[in-house]
Design an enzyme around this catalytic site. Structure first.
Site, PDB file in Angstrom:
ATOM      1  N   HIS A   1      -0.929 -11.431  -0.202  1.00 49.53           N
ATOM      2  CA  HIS A   1      -1.801 -10.316  -1.028  1.00 49.53           C
ATOM      3  C   HIS A   1      -2.649 -11.064  -2.171  1.00 49.53           C
ATOM      4  O   HIS A   1      -3.581 -10.605  -2.258  1.00 49.53           O
ATOM      5  CB  HIS A   1      -0.885  -9.469  -1.480  1.00 49.53           C
ATOM      6  CG  HIS A   1      -1.610  -8.099  -1.452  1.00 49.53           C
ATOM      7  ND1 HIS A   1      -0.847  -6.998  -1.010  1.00 49.53           N
ATOM      8  CD2 HIS A   1      -2.725  -7.801  -1.839  1.00 49.53           C
ATOM      9  CE1 HIS A   1      -1.692  -5.856  -1.349  1.00 49.53           C
ATOM     10  NE2 HIS A   1      -2.857  -6.399  -1.880  1.00 49.53           N
TER      11      HIS A   1
ATOM     12  N   TYR B   1       0.878  -1.217  -0.055  1.00 47.79           N
ATOM     13  CA  TYR B   1       0.030   0.102  -0.034  1.00 47.79           C
ATOM     14  C   TYR B   1       0.846   1.228   0.004  1.00 47.79           C
ATOM     15  O   TYR B   1       1.451   1.853   0.995  1.00 47.79           O
ATOM     16  CB  TYR B   1      -1.137   0.080   1.328  1.00 47.79           C
ATOM     17  CG  TYR B   1      -2.273  -0.922   1.171  1.00 47.79           C
ATOM     18  CD1 TYR B   1      -2.584  -1.562   0.006  1.00 47.79           C
ATOM     19  CD2 TYR B   1      -2.900  -1.197   2.203  1.00 47.79           C
ATOM     20  CE1 TYR B   1      -3.408  -2.368  -0.123  1.00 47.79           C
ATOM     21  CE2 TYR B   1      -3.931  -1.977   2.165  1.00 47.79           C
ATOM     22  CZ  TYR B   1      -4.160  -2.795   0.972  1.00 47.79           C
ATOM     23  OH  TYR B   1      -5.456  -3.743   0.913  1.00 47.79           O
TER      24      TYR B   1
ATOM     25  N   SER C   1     -13.787  -3.811  -0.045  1.00 46.06           N
ATOM     26  CA  SER C   1     -14.423  -3.053  -1.127  1.00 46.06           C
ATOM     27  C   SER C   1     -15.907  -3.334  -0.903  1.00 46.06           C
ATOM     28  O   SER C   1     -16.545  -3.646  -1.870  1.00 46.06           O
ATOM     29  CB  SER C   1     -13.930  -3.459  -2.614  1.00 46.06           C
ATOM     30  OG  SER C   1     -12.693  -3.263  -2.906  1.00 46.06           O
TER      31      SER C   1
END
Length: 288
Positions: free
Chosen positions: A133, A60, A211
């Protein structure tokens, strides 16, 4: 407290216990992010709102590899000088930013190095939840998870998880390692995760829903959805709170992790755990 709300206030991730609505730190660390100090305030406000799951990743950051770990350093800064007991910190390894691209590196040696670097940036002795990830197609999933299992055995991580996986990949992961969580995209009306959620319920593992508003390009849809607006009006909250509450009502395995760059928003998102949706609310989700 209304019966049922108590059960939804906390959810399990392996041996860990976290708030039913967590905070996702991507929005404060990647493209379009706010200034550093604002990001720090967002993390602080999330904890103050009762979000005891903070999710970040070493990738990130912006497109430059020189910024690698920005999101983890930001989370560490936000938690510094705040009583951290009970806060579950989740991060991820196996992906980097390079020349504007997201590059997968699932090799065992990289994951070992990445985990140790994450520990330093997060200022922790052991990472609460360490996640792959995304599976690297150039590396067998079992090899990546084998390295993470070794990290767990060394006491460097407490629980391990996988992100952005298919059902087949999750089944392989569960056969290869003590996986406690899967993190995939999930928002109201989305049905492509149904079988994965069912498997999570069967295996007793957490489903971290990233999300939950559909992502940056689709978040406006939540605010304009008439069904959500009607339910929001009935409860005196926002359509986004209803969307999170619907996810919580869908399955006891689900932990939504909404992100924001506004320090005022975590308190709003956290209240979704206190909502009890009636028949009209359950109708927001097919089969709910």
């Amino acid at each position: 407290m209304v019966e049922g709300r108590r059960d939804r206030a906390l959810r399990r991730i392996g041996a860990l216990e976290a708030s039913s609505v967590g905070f996702g730190a991507a929005r404060i660390a990647i493209e379009g992010r706010p200034p550093w100090n604002t990001g720090v305030e967002v993390v602080k406000s999330a904890v103050a709102a009762g979000m005891t799951l903070i999710d970040t990743a070493d990738a990130y950051c912006l497109e430059s590899t020189a910024e690698h770990g920005y999101g983890e350093r930001l989370v560490a800064a936000g938690l510094r000088n705040i009583p951290g007991e009970g806060v579950v910190i989740a991060t991820k390894g196996g992906e980097i930013r390079k020349d504007g691209l997201w590059k997968l590196i699932g090799r065992p040696e990289h994951l070992r190095e990445a985990c140790e670097a994450s520990l330093r940036r997060l200022e922790m002795d052991a990472i609460d939840l360490y996640q792959l990830h995304r599976p690297d197609p150039a590396v067998p999933l079992e090899e990546s998870l084998g390295a993470m299992t070794e990290l767990r055995e060394r006491g460097l991580i407490r629980e391990m998880g996988v992100c952005n996986v298919t059902l087949e990949e999750l089944e392989r992961a569960l056969s290869a390692a003590p996986v406690a969580a899967v993190q995939n995209p999930l928002s109201v009306g989305r049905s492509d995760q149904d079988l994965i959620i069912e498997l999570c319920e069967q295996e007793g593992i957490a489903f971290l829903a990233h999300s939950p508003f559909g992502g940056p390009g689709d978040a406006a849809r939540i605010g304009m959805d008439r069904r959500l607006a009607r339910a929001a009006g009935a409860h005196g909250v926002s359509p986004y709170d209803i969307a999170l509450a619907a996810l919580l009502a869908r399955s006891p395995a689900i932990i939504p992790i909404p992100g924001t760059a506004n320090p005022a928003r975590p308190a709003q998102h956290a209240r979704a755990s206190r909502l009890t949706l009636g028949a009209a609310g359950r109708a927001l989700w097919p089969g709910l």
